[in-house]
Design a protein around this motif. Structure first.
Motif, PDB file in Angstrom:
ATOM      1  N   PRO A 105       0.820  -1.213   0.000  1.00 10.55           N
ATOM      2  CA  PRO A 105       0.000   0.000   0.000  1.00 10.55           C
ATOM      3  C   PRO A 105       0.854   1.264   0.000  1.00 10.55           C
ATOM      4  N   ASN A 106       0.373   2.291  -0.693  1.00  7.63           N
ATOM      5  CA  ASN A 106       1.039   3.599  -0.751  1.00  7.63           C
ATOM      6  C   ASN A 106       2.469   3.512  -1.268  1.00  7.63           C
ATOM      7  N   SER A 107       2.718   2.562  -2.159  1.00  9.92           N
ATOM      8  CA  SER A 107       4.023   2.400  -2.784  1.00  9.92           C
ATOM      9  C   SER A 107       3.813   2.265  -4.289  1.00  9.92           C
ATOM     10  N   CYS A 108       4.819   2.656  -5.050  1.00  6.57           N
ATOM     11  CA  CYS A 108       4.686   2.519  -6.494  1.00  6.57           C
ATOM     12  C   CYS A 108       6.069   2.638  -7.148  1.00  6.57           C
ATOM     13  N   PHE A 109       6.163   2.151  -8.380  1.00  3.83           N
ATOM     14  CA  PHE A 109       7.400   2.239  -9.163  1.00  3.83           C
ATOM     15  C   PHE A 109       7.012   2.571 -10.597  1.00  3.83           C
ATOM     16  N   TRP A 110       7.615   3.633 -11.133  1.00  6.42           N
ATOM     17  CA  TRP A 110       7.319   4.076 -12.489  1.00  6.42           C
ATOM     18  C   TRP A 110       8.586   4.051 -13.346  1.00  6.42           C
ATOM     19  N   VAL A 111       8.396   3.949 -14.637  1.00  3.39           N
ATOM     20  CA  VAL A 111       9.494   4.128 -15.582  1.00  3.39           C
ATOM     21  C   VAL A 111       9.106   5.216 -16.569  1.00  3.39           C
ATOM     22  N   ALA A 112      10.121   5.919 -17.063  1.00  7.94           N
ATOM     23  CA  ALA A 112       9.932   6.878 -18.152  1.00  7.94           C
ATOM     24  C   ALA A 112      10.317   6.178 -19.451  1.00  7.94           C
ATOM     25  N   GLU A 113       9.431   6.223 -20.421  1.00  8.36           N
ATOM     26  CA  GLU A 113       9.656   5.529 -21.682  1.00  8.36           C
ATOM     27  C   GLU A 113       9.664   6.536 -22.825  1.00  8.36           C
ATOM     28  N   SER A 114      10.702   6.457 -23.650  1.00  6.24           N
ATOM     29  CA  SER A 114      10.816   7.319 -24.820  1.00  6.24           C
ATOM     30  C   SER A 114      11.190   6.463 -26.020  1.00  6.24           C
ATOM     31  N   GLN A 115      10.397   6.537 -27.078  1.00  3.22           N
ATOM     32  CA  GLN A 115      10.618   5.744 -28.286  1.00  3.22           C
ATOM     33  C   GLN A 115      10.777   4.254 -27.949  1.00  3.22           C
ATOM     34  N   ASP A 116       9.868   3.774 -27.107  1.00  4.79           N
ATOM     35  CA  ASP A 116       9.800   2.364 -26.716  1.00  4.79           C
ATOM     36  C   ASP A 116      11.006   1.895 -25.902  1.00  4.79           C
ATOM     37  N   CYS A 117      11.788   2.841 -25.358  1.00  4.22           N
ATOM     38  CA  CYS A 117      12.941   2.482 -24.513  1.00  4.22           C
ATOM     39  C   CYS A 117      12.762   3.075 -23.120  1.00  4.22           C
ATOM     40  N   VAL A 118      13.097   2.309 -22.099  1.00  5.65           N
ATOM     41  CA  VAL A 118      13.065   2.807 -20.735  1.00  5.65           C
ATOM     42  C   VAL A 118      14.278   3.702 -20.527  1.00  5.65           C
ATOM     43  N   VAL A 119      14.034   4.958 -20.169  1.00  7.68           N
ATOM     44  CA  VAL A 119      15.127   5.935 -20.036  1.00  7.68           C
ATOM     45  C   VAL A 119      15.213   6.549 -18.641  1.00  7.68           C
ATOM     46  N   GLY A 120      14.283   6.209 -17.763  1.00  2.44           N
ATOM     47  CA  GLY A 120      14.316   6.758 -16.416  1.00  2.44           C
ATOM     48  C   GLY A 120      13.452   5.958 -15.472  1.00  2.44           C
ATOM     49  N   THR A 121      13.710   6.125 -14.173  1.00  5.08           N
ATOM     50  CA  THR A 121      12.961   5.397 -13.154  1.00  5.08           C
ATOM     51  C   THR A 121      12.736   6.284 -11.930  1.00  5.08           C
ATOM     52  N   VAL A 122      11.692   5.984 -11.196  1.00  2.00           N
ATOM     53  CA  VAL A 122      11.466   6.600  -9.883  1.00  2.00           C
ATOM     54  C   VAL A 122      10.488   5.709  -9.127  1.00  2.00           C
ATOM     55  N   ALA A 123      10.563   5.771  -7.800  1.00  3.12           N
ATOM     56  CA  ALA A 123       9.682   4.959  -6.961  1.00  3.12           C
ATOM     57  C   ALA A 123       9.357   5.719  -5.688  1.00  3.12           C
ATOM     58  N   CYS A 124       8.433   5.186  -4.919  1.00  2.00           N
ATOM     59  CA  CYS A 124       8.158   5.770  -3.608  1.00  2.00           C
ATOM     60  C   CYS A 124       7.649   4.694  -2.656  1.00  2.00           C
TER      61      CYS A 124
END
Length: 221
Positions: A105-124
Motif C-alpha cells: 500500500p502507498n508504494s509505487c514504481f514508475w518508468v519513463a519511456e521514450s521511443q519504446d525504450c526505458v530511459v528513467g525510473t522513480v519509486a516511492c
C-alpha cells in the motif's frame, strides 16, 4: 524532445531498470573520489607520507610512487563502497520490484519511456516521517538528461502522494550529487538535515547525505 510516457513498472522492464540504476550510481565514483581528496584528513595523510619518505629515502621517486599507489587504493576504496551500495540496493528492493513497490500500500514504481525504450525510473515508499512518502530510485539515462524527464518523474511522485492525502515527500541524496540537489530545490524541495554515512571510510572522508522534503500542503494553497 521525443514523446515521453511515464507508466507503471512492468516485469519486462527489470533489466533496463537495474542497468539505469547501476550506471547512474557508478557515475558518481569520480566525483566522490575528488570529494575525498578535498578533505583535510586524506590531504594530511598524503602530505605526511610524502614528506616522511622523502626525508628518509632522500629520493623523489619513492614518495611519488607511494602516493600514487595510495591514490589508486583510495579510488578502489570508493569504487568498492559504490559497488557494495549497488549490490545492497539490488538485494533490498530492485531484485523484487513488484513485491516491494506494486504489491504494498502507498508504494509505487514508475518508468519513463521514450521511443519504446526505458530511459528513467522513480519509486516511492511510506517514509519514516509521519504522513510522508519517500522518493526513491530516481535515475535518468545520461543520454536523455536535460529533457525534463527527471522533473516529470518528480511530479509523478508528488501527484501520487497528494492524491493519497500525504502532507509531504522526502528523499535522500549525497553531497556529490550536485545536479540532483539543484533539481530537487527547483522542484520545491527544502534541505532539512545532513548526516554522515555510518561506514568507516565515509566517516573518515566526511561523505555526507542530504535529506530533502517537499511540503505538499503548501503546494496546494
Amino acid at each position: 524532445m521525443a514523446e515521453l510516457q511515464i507508466r507503471l513498472y512492468q516485469d519486462d522492464d527489470d533489466e533496463d531498470v537495474k542497468e539505469i540504476f547501476t550506471l547512474g550510481m557508478s557515475e558518481h565514483i569520480p566525483s566522490s573520489f575528488m570529494h575525498i581528496l578535498k578533505q583535510p584528513l586524506p590531504q594530511m595523510i598524503l602530505v605526511c607520507v610524502f614528506c616522511a619518505l622523502l626525508t628518509s629515502s632522500m629520493s623523489i621517486l619513492l614518495p611519488i610512487l607511494t602516493v600514487t599507489l595510495l591514490l589508486a587504493a583510495g579510488r578502489q576504496g570508493v569504487s568498492y563502497m559504490f559497488t557494495k551500495y549497488i549490490q545492497t540496493s539490488l538485494n533490498q528492493d530492485l531484485n523484487h520490484i513488484r513485491q516491494t513497490y506494486l504489491e504494498s500500500p502507498n508504494s509505487c514504481f514508475w518508468v519513463a519511456e521514450s521511443q519504446d525504450c526505458v530511459v528513467g525510473t522513480v519509486a516511492c515508499l511510506p517514509a519514516q516521517f509521519e504522513n510522508c512518502l519517500e522518493l526513491k530510485r530516481m535515475s535518468v539515462k545520461k543520454s536523455h538528461r536535460g529533457q525534463g524527464i527527471a522533473k516529470a518523474l518528480c511530479r509523478t511522485v508528488a501527484d501520487f502522494a497528494r492524491e493519497r492525502g500525504f502532507q509531504g515527500v522526502v528523499l535522500h541524496t549525497s553531497v556529490v550529487q550536485t545536479d540532483a540537489q539543484k533539481l530537487y530545490e527547483h522542484m520545491g524541495y527544502h534541505k532539512i538535515r545532513e548526516f554522515v554515512v555510518p561506514e568507516v571510510i565515509a566517516r573518515l572522508t566526511n561523505f555526507t547525505i542530504l535529506e530533502y522534503r517537499l511540503n505538499l500542503k503548501q503546494n496546494c494553497d
